[in-house]
Enzyme design. Structure first.
Site, PDB file in Angstrom:
ATOM      1  N   HIS A   1       0.824  -1.208   0.000  1.00  0.00           N
ATOM      2  CA  HIS A   1       0.000   0.000   0.000  1.00  0.00           C
ATOM      3  C   HIS A   1       0.859   1.259   0.000  1.00  0.00           C
ATOM      4  CE1 HIS A   1       0.671   1.142   4.240  1.00  0.00           C
ATOM      5  NE2 HIS A   1       0.468  -0.138   4.575  1.00  0.00           N
TER       6      HIS A   1
ATOM      7  N   CYS B   1       2.974  -4.532   6.856  1.00  0.00           N
ATOM      8  CA  CYS B   1       2.666  -4.321   5.447  1.00  0.00           C
ATOM      9  C   CYS B   1       3.926  -3.966   4.664  1.00  0.00           C
ATOM     10  CB  CYS B   1       1.642  -3.205   5.296  1.00  0.00           C
ATOM     11  SG  CYS B   1      -0.002  -3.627   5.922  1.00  0.00           S
TER      12      CYS B   1
END
Length: 455
Positions: free
Chosen positions: A346, A364
């Site tokens: 992301h 992440c």
């Protein structure tokens, strides 16, 4: 977001002739005889047949003898008159006493087509799949006896309607497009114990040749995965013949299932937590190399070859315990998910300064906004993402983890222990020893062995 004979009457006997000779004979007959003859000549109905029961008996005996002779040379199972036959056994025809089968037809009260295979010797025929439940069938077998005379045998029976049934669903959507790692995923609403029978009822048809296998993840989840990643731009059609399969004792499939979808272009990402870089291969070529930041020491990004599951823009991410230093509640842009526990590729503008040098995320893969958008725009469900060099091992079923397993281990998860060869003509189960050599290599052709293990 990413995301079922007419009967033919015999004609009447011809009327008696009216030639002069016949009239002379009638004139010389006694009155009683003439009356009887007149009675007989006034109708085209085959009265001689009606008045001659011995002739009827003779014809019935001949028919019975013919049927008996046919039965002597062809055995049909289930036998005629059978009710509540087991559908999972299908139909079998066996030639006896030197007979040969030339053809078998099966008619049913439903819309289903019953196909089968005749042995090369012409001595046996068996239906390809289980018979649909709750149907009536008429089987006609034709062929010759030992002397070469034509013979025909029939059997009429019905299959049972089960008291307990199982149903299956497929994940893939009709006409949808998926990445080159996408497995075919089936779920069942009842635990399956006769797993081999279920596998044998499934067909995969592909526009390009593919080798793969079925894998049971428990008793209610069945996945198909190619040995190597799907060829790009492949059309995949799945079909089942589960109606009539006994998936567990007394539990039968009662419907069939089919779906067609497409494999899109190859988009494969590899993120190295040690070098702080991700490489993205598009169409088999290294297209992008981007700086990244992955999970910090206390929240490392887990190793493994995953698949993109879903994406969103934005996605709200919440973690930690509210009121503590580790708590966060943020809207994140261009987020592509690859684990169920919440790991994404992301956009992370706040960590751009650390991307390429330091791991600072909660697990992440952080990307610069423009890089995250580029990947987000390409990503579809089933694109492979491999995380390497992490101190944390990946967890099975934390995402679509079918590519954690090497081919040999995935194949071992099949109840038949057979591979599947698929192509434009359908698929067949084959011995793994008969497969062509595998020439694919990671990361473009397949996943690396041991990819989920911690470094």
């Amino acid at each position: 977001m990413y995301g079922r004979p007419r009967t033919t009457r015999r004609p009447g006997t011809p009327r008696l002739g009216t030639s002069p000779q016949a009239r002379r004979i009638a004139a010389l007959a006694v009155t009683a005889a003439a009356a009887l003859l007149a009675t007989a000549c006034q109708s085209s109905t085959p009265v001689a047949t009606k008045l001659n029961p011995s002739a009827v008996a003779g014809k019935s005996a001949a028919a019975s003898a013919s049927a008996s002779a046919a039965a002597k040379y062809f055995k049909i199972t289930p036998g005629s008159g059978t009710r509540n036959a087991s559908p999972s056994d299908g139909v079998a025809v066996t030639a006896l006493s030197g007979g040969k089968i030339s053809g078998v037809t099966v008619k049913t009260t439903g819309d289903q087509t019953v196909t089968g295979t005749l042995s090369t010797s012409g001595t046996s025929w068996h239906s390809s799949y289980a018979l649909p439940t709750g149907q009536s069938y008429t089987v006609t077998a034709t062929g010759t006896d030992a002397a070469g005379h034509q013979q025909t045998a029939t059997s009429s029976f019905s299959t049972l309607t089960p008291a307990s049934a199982f149903h299956a669903e497929i994940f893939e959507g009709a006409g949808a497009t998926y990445g080159v790692g996408m497995p075919i995923m089936l779920t069942f609403d009842h635990p399956i114990t006769n797993k081999a029978a279920v596998e044998q009822a499934l067909t995969v048809t592909t526009s390009k040749p593919v080798v793969g296998a079925w894998y049971w993840d428990g008793s209610e989840q069945l996945d198909f995965r190619p040995r190597d990643y799907w060829p790009a731009d492949t059309t995949v059609s799945f079909s089942s013949h589960l109606d009539g399969v006994e998936g567990a004792p007394g539990v039968y499939g009662v419907h069939d299932l089919s779906q067609t979808f497409t494999i899109g272009q190859s988009v494969i990402a590899v993120a190295n937590t040690g070098t702080h870089k991700t490489q993205v291969y598009v169409g088999g070529k290294l297209t992008y190399t981007w700086p990244i930041s992955t999970g910090k020491t206390v929240t490392p990004t887990p190793d493994g070859t995953y698949l993109t599951v879903q994406k969103g823009n934005p996605v709200r991410m919440i973690g930690g315990t509210k009121g503590t230093a580790g708590y966060y509640n943020e809207l994140v842009n261009y987020a592509v998910r690859f684990t169920f526990s919440g790991d994404y590729y992301h956009s992370a503008p706040w960590s751009v300064v650390d991307q390429g040098t330091t791991n600072v995320s909660h697990g992440c893969v952080n990307l610069a906004p423009e890089d995250a958008k580029t990947y987000y725009d390409m990503a579809i469900p089933g694109d492979p993402i491999t995380i390497t060099s992490s101190s944390k091992a990946g967890n099975w079923d934390n995402g679509w983890t079918e590519w954690f397993l090497p081919w040999s281990q995935f194949l071992a998860g099949s109840a038949t222990h057979l591979a599947v060869e698929a192509g434009p003509g359908g698929s067949s189960l084959v011995s793994p020893a008969d497969l062509p050599a595998d020439t694919a290599s990671a990361p473009l052709g397949t996943s690396p062995d041991g990819n989920y293990l911690a470094t």
